[in-house]
Each structure stands twice: as C-alpha cells, then as structure tokens.
Design a protein around this motif. Structure first.
Motif, short mmCIF file in Angstrom:
data_model
loop_
_atom_site.label_atom_id
_atom_site.label_comp_id
_atom_site.label_asym_id
_atom_site.label_seq_id
_atom_site.Cartn_x
_atom_site.Cartn_y
_atom_site.Cartn_z
N UNK A 553 0.81 -1.22 0.00
CA UNK A 553 0.00 0.00 0.00
C UNK A 553 0.85 1.27 0.00
N UNK A 554 2.20 1.10 0.09
CA UNK A 554 3.08 2.27 -0.01
C UNK A 554 4.45 1.83 -0.53
N UNK A 555 4.55 1.52 -1.82
CA UNK A 555 5.83 1.09 -2.39
C UNK A 555 6.85 2.23 -2.37
N UNK A 556 8.11 1.86 -2.37
CA UNK A 556 9.20 2.84 -2.40
C UNK A 556 9.93 2.72 -3.73
N UNK A 557 10.15 3.86 -4.38
CA UNK A 557 10.77 3.89 -5.69
C UNK A 557 12.21 4.42 -5.58
N UNK A 558 13.08 3.87 -6.43
CA UNK A 558 14.47 4.31 -6.48
C UNK A 558 14.80 4.69 -7.91
N UNK A 574 2.75 9.44 -1.30
CA UNK A 574 1.77 9.55 -0.21
C UNK A 574 0.81 8.37 -0.25
N UNK A 575 0.20 8.10 0.88
CA UNK A 575 -0.82 7.05 0.94
C UNK A 575 -2.14 7.63 0.46
N UNK A 576 -2.69 7.04 -0.57
CA UNK A 576 -3.96 7.50 -1.12
C UNK A 576 -5.09 6.59 -0.65
N UNK A 577 -6.26 7.17 -0.44
CA UNK A 577 -7.40 6.39 0.02
C UNK A 577 -8.60 6.62 -0.89
N UNK A 578 -9.38 5.58 -1.05
CA UNK A 578 -10.62 5.67 -1.80
C UNK A 578 -11.73 6.21 -0.90
N UNK A 579 -12.88 6.43 -1.48
CA UNK A 579 -13.99 6.98 -0.70
C UNK A 579 -14.42 6.06 0.43
N UNK A 580 -14.20 4.74 0.24
CA UNK A 580 -14.60 3.81 1.30
C UNK A 580 -13.54 3.68 2.38
N UNK A 581 -12.47 4.45 2.28
CA UNK A 581 -11.44 4.44 3.30
C UNK A 581 -10.31 3.46 3.05
N UNK A 582 -10.44 2.63 2.03
CA UNK A 582 -9.37 1.67 1.74
C UNK A 582 -8.22 2.35 1.00
N UNK A 594 2.68 15.34 -2.06
CA UNK A 594 2.91 14.88 -0.69
C UNK A 594 3.90 13.74 -0.55
N UNK A 595 4.56 13.34 -1.64
CA UNK A 595 5.57 12.30 -1.53
C UNK A 595 6.85 12.80 -0.88
#
Length: 788
Positions: A553-558, A574-582, A594-595
């Motif tokens: 849910x939060x991969x790191x890129x190089x 950044x961690x993104x969320x859908x309307x249902x909170x997932x 926000x990254x």
C-alpha cells in the motif's frame, strides 16, 4: 553381507621441491621439465608432457626423491610434474581395504577416517604476500595466483584456489608476511581453515538449482517409495569428473544424485546423460545432454553431498542402458580406482539397477581420461508404471559457452540458443497476420520491459534515445503465443528516453537522460496518455527505476541518475485512500502531491543512509558511484551499477550495509566471452536468481548473467563483427514465462548514432532456447499421481 574388493595400483613415492607460480591445470603448453605426459590417441596412454594440480595428486614420500621415477619429482607452485612416468603411477595410492555393503541395497558399511587422504597430501611451500591487482585490473594479473591479492571472489583466483576473506592483520594460510589492510588473498582451497569465509559462499542456501519448472505435464504412477542406491565413499583419488553406465531392470525415475566432494566449499557441478554407454563418447560433449548445472556446498570426505532434485527426473526404461557424466571444473570429486583389466564390468547391483565400472575425467573433458575410476555417490529413484515418450528429451542449452556462431548477425550465442531479428530501425515491422506496421521501427532503442495485457497477450515497451524531442516510447504488441501482432507509439516528443522501470501495477516509467529530463508514466494498453511523475522533481539525467514493494500500500521507488554529480533518489509516495477508506495504489500514486524524496549517501565502513541533503548526496555519488545506470530491487536488496567504476553495488535496505563487486568479465567469465565494456541495464528473468547485464561500449558488446547466490558469471551472447565496435547492447527483457529474451543493438551497424538524430540505428533480436525452457534453467514440470 556382500563384500567387494577394489584393487588399487602401486603407490608412487614423490619428493617435492617448489618452483615458480601456479598455472592452470588445463594448460596445453608443452614445457619439458621432466613432466608427466598428456594422453593422445596417437601416442598411447598419457604420452605427452602434463602438469597436475596438487588437488589431483595424493602422494606420499620422504621428500628425498621418487622411488619410481628417473630423477626427482617436483612441486611446481601448486601443480606437479613428474619425470617419465604414467598417469596411473603419478596418481597411485595404497590398495583399498575391502568395502562392505549390506546385502544388495549397497548401503555403505564402516569406512576409514575421512581425513586420511587430506593428512597425506603434499604440503605447499609458503609464498610471500603480494598485491598484484584489484577489481580486475590490470587484466593481465587475473586470475590471481597463490598468496596474491586483492581478490573479491573465488573466480578472481586460479584453478584450485579460493579467495580467503580476512580481517586486517589476519594471517593468510600458506603465505608469509603481514598485511594490516583488508586485502583478501587467493590461497589453496585445501588450506582454508574450517569455517573460514569464502567470497563466493552463499549466505543461506546449501545449493541452488539451475533447473525450474514449465507448464508441460506428464502423468505417471509411482510404484514404490523413494529408494537409494549407493556405490562407495571409500575413495583413493580425485578427479574433476566421472563417467559411468547404469542399466535399469525396471522402469524407474532418477530424481536425485549425491556426489563425494573433496572438501567443504562451494563447487559448480554439471550433470550430463546419454542413452547407451559412455564408451566412445569420452571426448565429445556434443554426444551428451546437459540435464542440470548447479552450485552446491560440498560436505567433504566420507559423506554424500546431495545435489538438488532433478525436475524432471531422468527416466530409464526397463533394460535400458544409460550413461552419466558428472563433472566439476576442478579436482573436486573423489572416486575409487577399479580393475583396469575389466573395463565396463559390472560392479554393483540390486533388484532395480546395475552399476558398471567407469572412468575418471579431467576438466575440460578433452583433457584426458583415466580408465577404471569409479564414481563415488548415490542415486535416489522410484519405480514408475510408465516412462514418457519424451523422457529422453534433452536439455540443449549450455549457459556461457558461446559455442554457436550466427554469421549473418556477427554474434555468438550459447549452445542450445536460437535468435531471430524482430525489427530493424527505419523499417516496417512484419506482423503475424502477414501485414506490416504503419510506423517504422524506432531508432536508438534503449531500455525496455515486457508487460501483460488484459487480452492475455503482452507488450514489449521500448524507449528511443533520440535527441532534440525525437525520443519517446513504443510498444511491440505480442499475442498470447508471442507472435508480433502490432507496433504503436505510446509517448513522443521527449528527449533521450534512456531506461526506466516497471511499476507494481504494470505500467512503464520512462526516464529522460538530459539536464531537465523527467520520468514519465506510460500506459501499455494505450488507453491513457503518458504523464510526468513526481519521481523526477525539477529534472535531471535520469536513467532507471526500481521498486521495493514489500509494503504494497506504499511502495518505495528508487531512481538513478547517469551523471558524475548525480544523486540516487528514494521516493516514497503519499498514501492515497478511496472513498470507502481503503488504501489505493495505482496510476495516481506517482502523480499525487505529498511524496517524500531522499538521497543516497555512502558512509564509512560500508554503511549508507538516506538524506534530505541533495548537495551532500551529489558529492557522495561523485566520490563513490558516479554515473549510475541500471538498478534492481528484490526482497529488500537494492543493486545498481556504475559505468564509471564498473562496479555492482548491493545494498541491504534493512540493515544499512553495502558491498561492491566488479562487473568486469574478461577471463573471469565461465566458458567464453569478455564483457570489458561498461555495465548498463539490469534485468531479472521474472524474479530469478540471475542478474542479466547489458554492455555499453567495447569491442565485443553483449549480455551476460551473474548468478547472485554464487557470483559466477556467464556470457549469454556477444557480438564479434567490427560493425558493433563501440555499440551498446540495450532493451533487455524477458517474456512472462522466461523462455524468450529480447535485446537490441542501439547502432546495429549505423554510421551516425553519435548525433542521436539518425532514424536507421538499431535492431531488435529475440533469443530463445531450442529446448523450450526458461533462460534461468527451467525444465518441464511433471505431475505425478501415486496410487493409494
């Protein structure tokens, strides 16, 4: 209880005197210092000059001269020459005590001390420590001799030597002098202290299989539980390999072999087989099929060293006679002398298998055969109801040998490989339906990847490194069978699209390599327009992208930067969320605000950290790893290469440590090839154990592979035609099943590539194995059903 007596030959007493440096035991030079002679068909048994590595010779003597030779025997810096005697005399040893077996199962009874042979081996004279090279330079210094440094891996050392890893001030076995640095030296493998590290030792795995699985199936029924057939482990001599015959009394499947390793260290093992006897095929490898190549840790004397299970097993039909050739690339296999007056005679037998007297083989196989040298080992097998018609299908691929010339392309490939041209720059692409593409294939093809499509096919995405806004990304679309179905443009009006990387959601990130370059996300389906990502910040000379996806849910890129004063960056979106909170990860992940961006800095003692100080990071890259090219991340380990230092950097992301190793190939590559240019792109075959590297520049550009667990290197293909001098191998990618390898030459004979504006530079090649298996070594996967 059945008791077998194996007759030995008379003991030859040798006195040893040390002269000169160690040399390769397979050398053909005919230097007469009163030496043993090489066998030829014309001269009879062993009638030419020959030198032997001490690991092959287990001699005893008082040190005052040989009793059987005319004149003194000499120890020649780790190799042995003896005046005018036969091979059998030189390798003589005491007659064996009777070897006991329990009934017909051939289980070995009590054996002598496993240390007897080692305690009686000749002693090497100590040599002074000497630093003659480092990181493969100068090339003429490698492989290093005994007591020479600085080595990084066993492959940096001559045959029979290992790289002794040490701490400052540690003494070096078999060498004199004091060195308070961290320089590592090559020593005789037999002198390595118990438990001492070797540069090539895998940290965890006991063995690595070179053969994996494919989807083809065969169903049979096992008629027995696994059975074990042992020969003997009461050895009296050492060879690189053994050939022997078996005959089957029932239908059976051999699933595993065990060898008798000379010492507890990592060794490469090849297993070949053929239908019929080995006799008549002793010196012709083309008559043999390679079924496995693996690296194992030897268990030492007196016990079996188990090889990985064979997948598929080797099937034998009832009454079939089949021969085996098990070899290493040095004197690492123990065997037992047999009866020279009874070649090919029956030796051991049980209710299922008969084992016949075999032969010892030096390495390479054309380097000599010694009759009546019996394999020490074990077989695990099961009885089967039926044997598949394809049971004798042979593995034809021989990784690294570069034995096949492709003259119309001016390249060499490995045995068991075939190659075809898929596209040439400036020409239409031929499609499988008989039509041609609308667009001409792009010029200066560079970084690439294979991505899956929703229709079950795949697309080979490929960058174009054209300058001045003429670059971009293109897709060669393949159907589910790998046929070329279409060719399209996915991104245009960009500059010097060099390499890039694949995201966890199967899109392509294409990196521009110029001062204000950016990293673009490209949709392989072509349904969304390409878009600049947050990876590139304000711009740079970007090269490649890798992802650590252990936290999905939060991969790191190089991202690497191909500049001396560049900065290798770590980007956490950044961690993104859908309307249902997932939580959400996908296309928008690389475009949201926000990254967090940090940069790599190397510290003392092979430590590293990530900093927000970009200026500090650029200074660190300039000093330690300028001009970073390819990058890869798997299981928390980040690897990248620098074309300026020609080093491979391996970073443990969890503990903050890093190591380096040279990418220069030269004489360190197994089989053939050079790889003396700069390392460029890195690719894995669907997460396998091999790192594949492309080469930029040099006289013979190509692709080679590093087996990560062991560090062993292999050439996959290499150009030799003059038109490729200074060219660049690019576009490395593998099909989803690993059976096709795609690679390009960026020039491919064009004359104006330096301008970056020539539309006719480059060609795309497709490589495959003729046996239909994966490039990482896979074979068929067989389904078995046991009746209950």
């Amino acid at each position: 209880m059945a008791v077998f007596h194996l007759r030995g030959l008379p003991l030859l007493l040798l006195a040893l005197a040390t002269i000169g440096p160690a040399r390769c035991s397979g050398s053909d030079e005919d230097v007469r210092r009163g030496g043993l002679r090489r066998r030829t068909r014309e001269d009879g048994p062993f009638a030419k000059t020959r030198k032997f590595h001490l690991g092959d010779v287990h001699a005893k003597g008082s040190g005052d001269g040989s009793e059987d030779a005319e004149g003194p025997a000499v120890q020649w810096g780790g190799f042995l020459e003896v005046p005018d005697v036969s091979l059998e005399a030189a390798l003589g040893a005491e007659p064996l005590a009777p070897v006991q077996f329990d009934d017909l199962s051939m289980s070995m009874g009590p054996s002598p001390s496993p240390f007897r042979e080692q305690s009686e081996a000749p002693t090497l004279a100590a040599l002074e420590l000497n630093v003659t090279g480092n990181n493969g330079n100068p090339p003429e210094a490698f492989p290093l001799g005994r007591c020479q440094g600085d080595c990084d891996a066993d492959s940096d050392c001559q045959d029979g030597l290992i790289c002794f890893q040490r701490e400052p001030g540690d003494s070096v076995p078999g060498c004199t002098g004091v060195d308070n640095s961290k320089t590592d030296y090559c020593i005789s493998a037999g002198l390595a202290p118990s438990g001492s590290p070797s540069a090539s030792l895998a940290p965890t795995a006991n063995a690595t299989k070179s053969l994996g699985k494919e989807s083809k199936t065969f169903e049979t029924t096992f008629l027995s539980d696994p059975k074990t057939f042992n020969t003997t482990f009461d050895s009296d001599t050492t060879y690189a390999g053994n050939m022997f015959d078996l005959s089957a009394k029932q239908n059976l499947a051999i699933s595993q072999l065990g060898i008798h390793a000379y010492m507890p260290s990592l060794i490469d093992v090849w297993v070949y087989t053929r239908v019929g006897s080995y006799r008549g095929a002793e010196d012709d490898l083309t008559q043999w099929a390679l079924v496995a190549h693996m690296t194992v840790r030897g268990e030492g004397l007196g016990v079996p060293t188990l090889l990985p299970e064979l997948d598929p097993p080797i099937y034998m039909r009832q009454n079939e006679r089949r021969s085996f050739y098990v070899t290493t690339n040095g004197p690492w296999l123990r065997c037992t002398k047999g009866d020279e007056g009874a070649p090919g005679s029956e030796l051991f037998s049980n209710e299922d298998i008969t084992f016949y007297q075999g032969a010892g083989k030096r390495y390479p196989m054309t380097d000599g055969t010694a009759e009546a040298r019996n394999w020490n080992g074990m077989l695990q097998y099961r009885l089967v109801e039926s044997v598949p018609l394809t049971a004798t299908t042979e593995v034809s691929f021989n990784r690294g040998d570069l034995a096949v010339d492709v003259p119309h392309l001016g390249i060499r490939v490995c045995s068991g490989m075939e190659v075809r041209v898929l596209a040439r720059a400036g020409e239409k692409v031929s499609l499988s339906d008989g039509n041609q593409s609308v667009l001409n294939f792009h010029s200066m093809a560079d970084g690439a990847a294979i991505l899956p499509l929703k229709n079950g096919g795949s697309v080979y995405v490929s960058n174009s490194e054209m300058k001045s806004g003429l670059g971009g990304v293109y897709g060669l679309y393949l159907d589910e069978f790998g046929n070329v179905a279409d060719y399209r443009r996915l991104l245009d009006r960009t500059t010097r699209n060099c390499a890039g990387g694949v995201t966890p959601w199967d899109t392509w990130v294409s990196c521009e390599e110029y001062g204000r370059g950016q990293c673009w996300q490209v949709d392989p389906e072509g349904t969304r327009p390409a878009q600049i990502t947050a990876l590139g910040g304000t711009g740079g000379n970007y090269e490649s992208v890798a992802v650590d996806n252990r936290t999905p849910n939060r991969p790191t890129f190089y991202v690497t930067e191909d500049a001396e004063l560049g900065a290798l960056r770590q980007y956490t979106p950044p961690i993104l969320q859908l309307e249902d909170g997932s939580n959400y990860t996908g296309w928008d992940t690389l475009h949201a605000n926000g990254g967090i961006t940090r940069y790599l800095v190397f510290l003392e003692n092979n430590r590293f950290e990530w900093t927000f100080d970009e200026t500090l990071a650029r200074a660190s890259q300039q000093r330690h790893f300028p001009n970073v090219e390819g990058i890869d991340c798997q299981d928390g380990v980040l690897v990248f290469v620098s074309k300026k230092t020609a080093l491979l950097y391996t970073l443990d992301l969890d503990n903050g440590n890093y190591t380096t190793s040279t990418t220069k190939g030269g004489i360190h590559i197994w089989g053939g090839g050079t790889f003396l240019g700069s390392p460029d792109q890195i690719a894995r075959n669907n997460g396998g154990d091999f790192l594949y590297l492309t080469e930029d520049g040099g006289r013979k550009v190509g692709v080679y592979a590093i087996h990560k667990p062991t560090g062993q290197r292999y050439s996959i293909f290499e150009a030799y035609a003059d038109v490729y001098i200074g060219d660049e191998a690019t576009g490395l990618a593998f099909s989803r099943d690993g059976r096709q390898m795609y690679a390009a030459f960026q020039d491919c004979g064009c004359t104006n590539s330096e301008s970056g504006l020539d539309f006719n530079c480059g060609c795309l090649l497709e490589f495959s194995r003729t046996d239909g298996r994966s490039f990482d070594g896979s074979t068929m996967s067989l389904k078995f059903h046991q009746e209950g």
